[in-house]
Design a protein around this motif. Structure first.
Motif, PDB file in Angstrom:
ATOM      1  N   ARG A   1       0.583  -3.648  13.983  1.00  0.00           N
ATOM      2  CA  ARG A   1      -0.385  -2.571  14.126  1.00  0.00           C
ATOM      3  C   ARG A   1       0.334  -1.267  14.487  1.00  0.00           C
ATOM      4  NH1 ARG A   1      -5.951  -1.697  15.129  1.00  0.00           N
ATOM      5  NH2 ARG A   1      -6.175   0.048  16.566  1.00  0.00           N
ATOM      6  N   GLY A   2       0.157  -0.260  13.660  1.00  0.00           N
ATOM      7  CA  GLY A   2       0.778   1.035  13.941  1.00  0.00           C
ATOM      8  C   GLY A   2       2.211   1.171  13.441  1.00  0.00           C
ATOM      9  N   VAL A   3       2.725   0.144  12.776  1.00  0.00           N
ATOM     10  CA  VAL A   3       4.108   0.220  12.259  1.00  0.00           C
ATOM     11  C   VAL A   3       4.106  -0.134  10.772  1.00  0.00           C
ATOM     12  CG1 VAL A   3       6.471  -0.673  12.454  1.00  0.00           C
ATOM     13  CG2 VAL A   3       5.052  -0.461  14.508  1.00  0.00           C
ATOM     14  N   TRP A   4       4.542   0.817   9.963  1.00  0.00           N
ATOM     15  CA  TRP A   4       4.605   0.596   8.518  1.00  0.00           C
ATOM     16  C   TRP A   4       6.047   0.758   8.052  1.00  0.00           C
ATOM     17  CZ3 TRP A   4       0.842   3.403  11.039  1.00  0.00           C
ATOM     18  CH2 TRP A   4      -0.446   2.832  11.006  1.00  0.00           C
ATOM     19  N   ALA A   5       6.446  -0.061   7.088  1.00  0.00           N
ATOM     20  CA  ALA A   5       7.829   0.020   6.628  1.00  0.00           C
ATOM     21  C   ALA A   5       7.903  -0.148   5.121  1.00  0.00           C
ATOM     22  CB  ALA A   5       8.663  -1.049   7.320  1.00  0.00           C
ATOM     23  N   GLU A   6       8.887   0.514   4.553  1.00  0.00           N
ATOM     24  CA  GLU A   6       9.043   0.549   3.098  1.00  0.00           C
ATOM     25  C   GLU A   6       9.476  -0.814   2.533  1.00  0.00           C
ATOM     26  OE1 GLU A   6      11.594   3.689   1.774  1.00  0.00           O
ATOM     27  OE2 GLU A   6      10.696   3.610  -0.220  1.00  0.00           O
ATOM     28  N   ARG A   7       8.894  -1.169   1.389  1.00  0.00           N
ATOM     29  CA  ARG A   7       9.268  -2.434   0.751  1.00  0.00           C
ATOM     30  C   ARG A   7       9.519  -2.288  -0.745  1.00  0.00           C
ATOM     31  NH1 ARG A   7       9.937  -3.805   5.185  1.00  0.00           N
ATOM     32  NH2 ARG A   7       9.281  -5.690   6.266  1.00  0.00           N
TER      33      ARG A   7
ATOM     34  N   MET B   1       0.844  -1.201   0.000  1.00  0.00           N
ATOM     35  CA  MET B   1       0.000   0.000   0.000  1.00  0.00           C
ATOM     36  C   MET B   1       0.882   1.256   0.000  1.00  0.00           C
ATOM     37  SD  MET B   1      -1.169   0.512   3.952  1.00  0.00           S
ATOM     38  CE  MET B   1      -0.268  -0.782   4.769  1.00  0.00           C
ATOM     39  N   ILE B   2       0.246   2.376  -0.317  1.00  0.00           N
ATOM     40  CA  ILE B   2       0.962   3.651  -0.227  1.00  0.00           C
ATOM     41  C   ILE B   2       0.800   4.169   1.204  1.00  0.00           C
ATOM     42  CG2 ILE B   2       0.992   6.053  -1.032  1.00  0.00           C
ATOM     43  CD1 ILE B   2       0.059   4.954  -3.768  1.00  0.00           C
ATOM     44  N   VAL B   3       1.914   4.442   1.849  1.00  0.00           N
ATOM     45  CA  VAL B   3       1.870   4.858   3.260  1.00  0.00           C
ATOM     46  C   VAL B   3       2.025   6.379   3.352  1.00  0.00           C
ATOM     47  CG1 VAL B   3       2.940   4.574   5.525  1.00  0.00           C
ATOM     48  CG2 VAL B   3       2.791   2.623   3.971  1.00  0.00           C
TER      49      VAL B   3
ATOM     50  N   MET C   1       5.834   3.126  -0.505  1.00  0.00           N
ATOM     51  CA  MET C   1       5.037   1.909  -0.691  1.00  0.00           C
ATOM     52  C   MET C   1       5.546   0.895   0.319  1.00  0.00           C
ATOM     53  SD  MET C   1       4.589   1.333  -4.745  1.00  0.00           S
ATOM     54  CE  MET C   1       6.060   2.109  -5.388  1.00  0.00           C
ATOM     55  N   GLY C   2       4.666   0.440   1.165  1.00  0.00           N
ATOM     56  CA  GLY C   2       5.158  -0.430   2.232  1.00  0.00           C
ATOM     57  C   GLY C   2       4.128  -1.390   2.782  1.00  0.00           C
ATOM     58  N   VAL C   3       4.514  -2.020   3.881  1.00  0.00           N
ATOM     59  CA  VAL C   3       3.665  -3.029   4.525  1.00  0.00           C
ATOM     60  C   VAL C   3       3.335  -2.606   5.957  1.00  0.00           C
ATOM     61  CG1 VAL C   3       4.615  -4.977   3.228  1.00  0.00           C
ATOM     62  CG2 VAL C   3       5.717  -4.271   5.359  1.00  0.00           C
TER      63      VAL C   3
END
Lengths: 118, 222
Positions: free
Chosen positions: B125-131, B1-3, B119-121
């Protein structure tokens, strides 16, 4: 026990503090509350396991939002009180009442009153 | 997804200093999942903006709507009938949605309510990171499904640099060295011999270096 607490306080009952959402706290202020406090069960004693811990995080987030818009995060607090601890409930109510009284009316309530007067 | 993440409220207020009535538009896709611009965030921002204006003795009328997506014509069309009623639009979609809105409604000022990040994952919960960096030429097939373009600070294609220490990157001790992850996974898969294969110099023209990109599918195009 016939305990008393300040009549400035209006209680909104919820099944669990886990139900408290950011928007509920924000709207309370937008509608003119001078202060809001969320009272949950003691940490570790939530019937739904983590409801009060989630509420705590949401309260912290909302405090920052209130600071950002200049209403003041100190007008929002969270307390954890056992359901059986009436005296502590009354004590916290007085404490919050005094704190908000010292802070004075919220800038939003002032704006609402000016609007009504106009 | 786009974060994405919400812009500071001061910045959003500055955009609409002279507005009296705005349309706050959320998006039901990526920004909903990363809690930056979905229906809930629209409600919260509307409440905050109204209060910020009230505090200054001003009044801001805020209408809220959350579209299924802001990157497709059909959903953006849903607000065509009402758009002229507003002084401005604040879009809580990613930069793609904000731009598409601005392209479509040329006479209405459109402002971003979020900063679009990557764009990441959802790691947790509450933590998104680039992939993914959308380089246009995926090499995941050669790198055990772990992308050195998005996850290695130097975007190295043939093994780690000298700054990799105990599996962590030199720019941040919390950050995994992408090449350590690749080697670990190749070992696990029994494919460590693949590590010896040289990845040729990457053609960066398919990335941003080649200018804005476009995909045309003639079989689908009308």
């Amino acid at each position: 026990m016939r305990l008393t607490y300040p009549d400035s306080i209006r209680i909104i009952r919820l099944p669990c503090t886990g139900k408290v959402d950011v928007i509920l706290m924000m709207e309370a202020f937008r509608k003119g509350a001078d202060g809001v406090y969320v009272v949950g069960c003691l940490e570790g004693e939530c019937h739904y396991l983590t409801g009060n811990l989630r509420a705590k995080k949401k309260v912290e987030y909302t405090k920052k939002l209130l600071d950002e818009i200049g209403v003041g995060g100190e007008r929002l607090e969270m307390y954890n009180i056992a359901a059986s601890d009436g005296p502590r409930f009354a004590e916290v109510a007085k404490e919050m009442h005094e704190k908000i009284k010292a802070l004075g009316p919220s800038p939003i309530r002032g704006a609402l009153q000016n609007k009504e007067a106009a | 997804m786009i974060v994405a993440e919400r812009k500071p409220i001061d910045e959003i207020i500055e955009f609409m200093r002279d507005c009296k009535k705005i349309l706050l538009v959320g998006c039901n896709e990526c920004v909903t999942v990363c809690y930056a611009g979905g229906k809930k965030e629209v409600e919260i921002l509307a409440s905050a903006l109204k209060m910020a204006f009230m505090k200054e003795g001003k009044e801001l009328e805020v209408e809220e709507v959350t579209l299924e997506r802001q990157c497709d014509h059909e959903y953006l069309e849903e607000i065509r009938k009402i758009i002229d009623e507003y002084d401005a639009v604040v879009s809580l979609a990613c930069g793609v949605g904000v731009q598409f809105m601005a392209e479509k409604y040329f006479r209405t000022p459109v402002f971003p309510g979020v900063n679009t990040l990557f764009m990441g994952v959802t790691e947790e919960r509450g933590v998104w990171a680039e992939r993914c960096q959308g380089c246009g030429k995926c090499i995941l097939g050669e790198t055990a499904g772990i992308c050195p373009v998005s996850r290695c600070a130097k975007r190295l294609l043939n093994g780690p640099c000298g700054g990799s220490t105990k599996g962590k990157c030199e720019i941040n001790k919390e950050l995994d060295c992408a090449w350590q992850l690749i080697i670990d996974r190749l070992k696990e898969l029994g494919m460590l011999e693949d590590y010896e294969k040289l990845i040729p110099i990457k053609d960066w023209s398919t990335e941003r270096a080649g200018g804005p990109r476009k995909v045309v599918r003639e079989d689908l195009k009308q």
